[in-house]
Design a protein around this motif. Sequence first.
Motif, PDB file in Angstrom:
ATOM      1  N   GLN A 141       0.846  -1.202   0.000  1.00  0.00           N
ATOM      2  CA  GLN A 141       0.000   0.000   0.000  1.00  0.00           C
ATOM      3  C   GLN A 141       0.879   1.248   0.000  1.00  0.00           C
ATOM      4  O   GLN A 141       0.633   2.192  -0.743  1.00  0.00           O
ATOM      5  N   PHE A 142       1.945   1.251   0.796  1.00  0.00           N
ATOM      6  CA  PHE A 142       2.841   2.406   0.877  1.00  0.00           C
ATOM      7  C   PHE A 142       3.579   2.624  -0.452  1.00  0.00           C
ATOM      8  O   PHE A 142       3.548   3.707  -1.024  1.00  0.00           O
ATOM      9  N   TYR A 143       4.257   1.594  -0.947  1.00  0.00           N
ATOM     10  CA  TYR A 143       5.067   1.748  -2.156  1.00  0.00           C
ATOM     11  C   TYR A 143       4.205   1.921  -3.408  1.00  0.00           C
ATOM     12  O   TYR A 143       4.595   2.634  -4.330  1.00  0.00           O
ATOM     13  N   GLY A 144       3.038   1.286  -3.445  1.00  0.00           N
ATOM     14  CA  GLY A 144       2.152   1.410  -4.600  1.00  0.00           C
ATOM     15  C   GLY A 144       1.266   2.631  -4.547  1.00  0.00           C
ATOM     16  O   GLY A 144       1.268   3.454  -5.460  1.00  0.00           O
ATOM     17  N   ASP A 145       0.497   2.779  -3.457  1.00  0.00           N
ATOM     18  CA  ASP A 145      -0.481   3.863  -3.377  1.00  0.00           C
ATOM     19  C   ASP A 145       0.126   5.200  -2.968  1.00  0.00           C
ATOM     20  O   ASP A 145      -0.221   6.235  -3.525  1.00  0.00           O
ATOM     21  N   ILE A 146       1.009   5.203  -1.998  1.00  0.00           N
ATOM     22  CA  ILE A 146       1.570   6.471  -1.503  1.00  0.00           C
ATOM     23  C   ILE A 146       2.710   6.950  -2.402  1.00  0.00           C
ATOM     24  O   ILE A 146       2.721   8.091  -2.821  1.00  0.00           O
ATOM     25  N   LEU A 147       3.672   6.067  -2.702  1.00  0.00           N
ATOM     26  CA  LEU A 147       4.779   6.483  -3.563  1.00  0.00           C
ATOM     27  C   LEU A 147       4.424   6.419  -5.045  1.00  0.00           C
ATOM     28  O   LEU A 147       5.085   7.039  -5.867  1.00  0.00           O
ATOM     29  N   GLY A 148       3.410   5.646  -5.399  1.00  0.00           N
ATOM     30  CA  GLY A 148       2.973   5.568  -6.786  1.00  0.00           C
ATOM     31  C   GLY A 148       3.851   4.714  -7.678  1.00  0.00           C
ATOM     32  O   GLY A 148       3.821   4.856  -8.902  1.00  0.00           O
ATOM     33  N   LEU A 149       4.625   3.789  -7.081  1.00  0.00           N
ATOM     34  CA  LEU A 149       5.443   2.905  -7.906  1.00  0.00           C
ATOM     35  C   LEU A 149       4.565   1.833  -8.550  1.00  0.00           C
ATOM     36  O   LEU A 149       3.568   1.405  -7.975  1.00  0.00           O
ATOM     37  N   GLU A 150       4.956   1.401  -9.742  1.00  0.00           N
ATOM     38  CA  GLU A 150       4.183   0.407 -10.496  1.00  0.00           C
ATOM     39  C   GLU A 150       4.573  -1.007 -10.068  1.00  0.00           C
ATOM     40  O   GLU A 150       5.752  -1.373 -10.081  1.00  0.00           O
TER      41      GLU A 150
END
Length: 152
Positions: free
Chosen positions: A25-34
């Motif tokens: 959730q952090f790396y995908g949703d907050i940081l926006g990484l694919e």
Amino acid sequence: MKPSHVITGLYETHLHVADLARSMQFYGDILGLELALRDAARALAFYWIGAPGRSFVGLWEKPKEAIVSQHLAFEVSFGDLERGVAALRSQGVPLTDFSGEATDVPSVFGWIPAASIYFDDPDGHLLELIARLPGPPRPERAIMSLPDWLRP
């Protein structure tokens, strides 16, 4: 020839995390990484950094006591640094300067030169957004705030 003469960048790095879903959730949703790959059987997820195929960070779920805090710096353009700071702030992510003081003002390293801001992921890994600055290195200016660096 030394290996350093052929190394052109960092392709991958890996971090241990206590809760894979929370970290995703952090790396995908907050940081926006694919998301590049999720393997539930091995409790891991890989996220592209920048364009797919360029480099990635792997997240591996491990027991909390097995996690050792790491540092990872994400390169951004100078024009995107301010937008990155604003996006992290809007998500409620606490930001710090190089000294660990709470702020949303980037620190500048004169010897590079580059500006950066720091924040932690959910497992306490120290993450950084860093942007190279135009102009020659100025090591005599040491480490200072971005507004101080920009002053003549």
